[in-house]
Write a protein that holds these residues in place. Structure first.
Motif, PDB file in Angstrom:
ATOM      1  N   VAL A  58       0.699  -1.023  -0.056  1.00  0.00           N
ATOM      2  CA  VAL A  58       0.078   0.025  -0.119  1.00  0.00           C
ATOM      3  C   VAL A  58       0.520   0.814  -0.204  1.00  0.00           C
ATOM      4  CG1 VAL A  58      -1.767   1.608   1.140  1.00  0.00           C
ATOM      5  CG2 VAL A  58      -1.196  -1.160   0.916  1.00  0.00           C
ATOM      6  N   LEU A  59       0.802   1.976  -1.453  1.00  0.00           N
ATOM      7  CA  LEU A  59       1.530   3.197  -1.252  1.00  0.00           C
ATOM      8  C   LEU A  59       1.008   4.821  -0.437  1.00  0.00           C
ATOM      9  CD1 LEU A  59       2.465   2.566  -5.195  1.00  0.00           C
ATOM     10  CD2 LEU A  59       3.649   2.047  -3.093  1.00  0.00           C
ATOM     11  N   HIS A  90      -4.953   1.719  -8.297  1.00  0.00           N
ATOM     12  CA  HIS A  90      -5.479   2.948  -7.632  1.00  0.00           C
ATOM     13  C   HIS A  90      -7.191   2.977  -7.155  1.00  0.00           C
ATOM     14  CE1 HIS A  90      -2.351   6.444  -7.971  1.00  0.00           C
ATOM     15  NE2 HIS A  90      -2.028   5.125  -8.550  1.00  0.00           N
ATOM     16  N   PHE A  91      -7.680   2.323  -6.512  1.00  0.00           N
ATOM     17  CA  PHE A  91      -8.772   1.731  -5.663  1.00  0.00           C
ATOM     18  C   PHE A  91      -9.780   2.754  -5.617  1.00  0.00           C
ATOM     19  CE2 PHE A  91      -7.399  -2.961  -6.118  1.00  0.00           C
ATOM     20  CZ  PHE A  91      -8.464  -3.519  -6.746  1.00  0.00           C
ATOM     21  N   ASP A  92     -11.089   3.255  -5.930  1.00  0.00           N
ATOM     22  CA  ASP A  92     -11.871   4.296  -5.204  1.00  0.00           C
ATOM     23  C   ASP A  92     -12.469   3.676  -4.267  1.00  0.00           C
ATOM     24  OD1 ASP A  92     -10.694   6.502  -6.138  1.00  0.00           O
ATOM     25  OD2 ASP A  92     -12.477   6.008  -7.632  1.00  0.00           O
ATOM     26  N   GLY A 107     -13.762   6.465  -0.528  1.00  0.00           N
ATOM     27  CA  GLY A 107     -11.509   5.785   0.124  1.00  0.00           C
ATOM     28  C   GLY A 107     -11.818   5.970  -1.284  1.00  0.00           C
ATOM     29  N   THR A 108      -9.699   6.242  -0.436  1.00  0.00           N
ATOM     30  CA  THR A 108      -9.155   5.429  -1.776  1.00  0.00           C
ATOM     31  C   THR A 108      -8.023   4.441  -1.290  1.00  0.00           C
ATOM     32  OG1 THR A 108      -7.653   7.263  -1.432  1.00  0.00           O
ATOM     33  CG2 THR A 108      -9.405   7.586  -3.697  1.00  0.00           C
ATOM     34  N   SER A 109      -7.049   3.905  -1.853  1.00  0.00           N
ATOM     35  CA  SER A 109      -5.751   3.639  -1.868  1.00  0.00           C
ATOM     36  C   SER A 109      -5.089   3.679  -3.018  1.00  0.00           C
ATOM     37  CB  SER A 109      -6.241   1.483  -1.221  1.00  0.00           C
ATOM     38  OG  SER A 109      -6.744   1.385  -2.087  1.00  0.00           O
ATOM     39  N   GLU A 110      -4.106   3.215  -3.237  1.00  0.00           N
ATOM     40  CA  GLU A 110      -2.854   3.082  -4.013  1.00  0.00           C
ATOM     41  C   GLU A 110      -1.631   2.089  -3.440  1.00  0.00           C
ATOM     42  OE1 GLU A 110      -0.575   6.811  -4.567  1.00  0.00           O
ATOM     43  OE2 GLU A 110      -2.882   7.811  -3.734  1.00  0.00           O
TER      44      GLU A 110
END
Length: 147
Positions: A58-59, A90-92, A107-110
């Motif tokens: 996870v960035l 990248h997720f939303d 939310g988000t994750s990269e």
């Protein structure tokens, strides 16, 4: 290819805080649970990715809380691919209260793809074309669903 309907989650009591609502840190865990479930749905489990010698660190991660979730609520967590390159994903996320239909959290994750052996960036297109094709196809499906 079928679109993933989402991950249904009933919060556990230990996830609540003194105010009786779900503690904010748990949403980040729920994002991860939904990502892992999405990979299972796509028939390319996290175990298989790791067996292929890939790690997915996870960035960055963020969450915006719009409504409270309490013990006893049931939520639907939908991860969407926002952007995919051969090296990054990248997720939303949209979390909806199942009873009310209201969005409670976004939310988000990269993430990036790295070799578990060398700890260097992996280009899926070159080194793991099957996984690259899967993410590319699902990204296109996600974009179509969102438009």
């Amino acid at each position: 290819m079928e679109h993933y309907a989402g991950y249904v989650r009933k919060p556990f009591y230990y996830e609540t805080d003194k105010m009786g609502i779900i503690h904010h840190s748990n949403y980040i865990r729920w994002f991860e649970e939904a990502r892992v479930d999405l990979l299972d749905f796509l028939d390319y489990s996290f175990d298989k990715i790791e067996a292929d010698g890939i790690i997915v660190p996870v960035l960055g991660v963020s969450a915006a809380y719009k409504e409270m979730v309490r013990f006893g609520d049931e939520v639907l967590i939908r991860p969407f691919i926002n952007k995919y390159t051969s090296t990054r994903l990248h997720f939303d996320y949209v979390i909806t209260n199942q009873a009310t239909g209201k969005i409670v959290t976004t939310g988000t994750s990269e993430h990036c793809f790295m070799s578990s052996e060398t700890k260097r960036l992996v280009h899926l297109k070159k080194q793991h074309p099957e996984l690259h094709a899967l993410f590319q196809a699902y990204d296109a499906l996600d974009q179509e669903m969102r438009n």
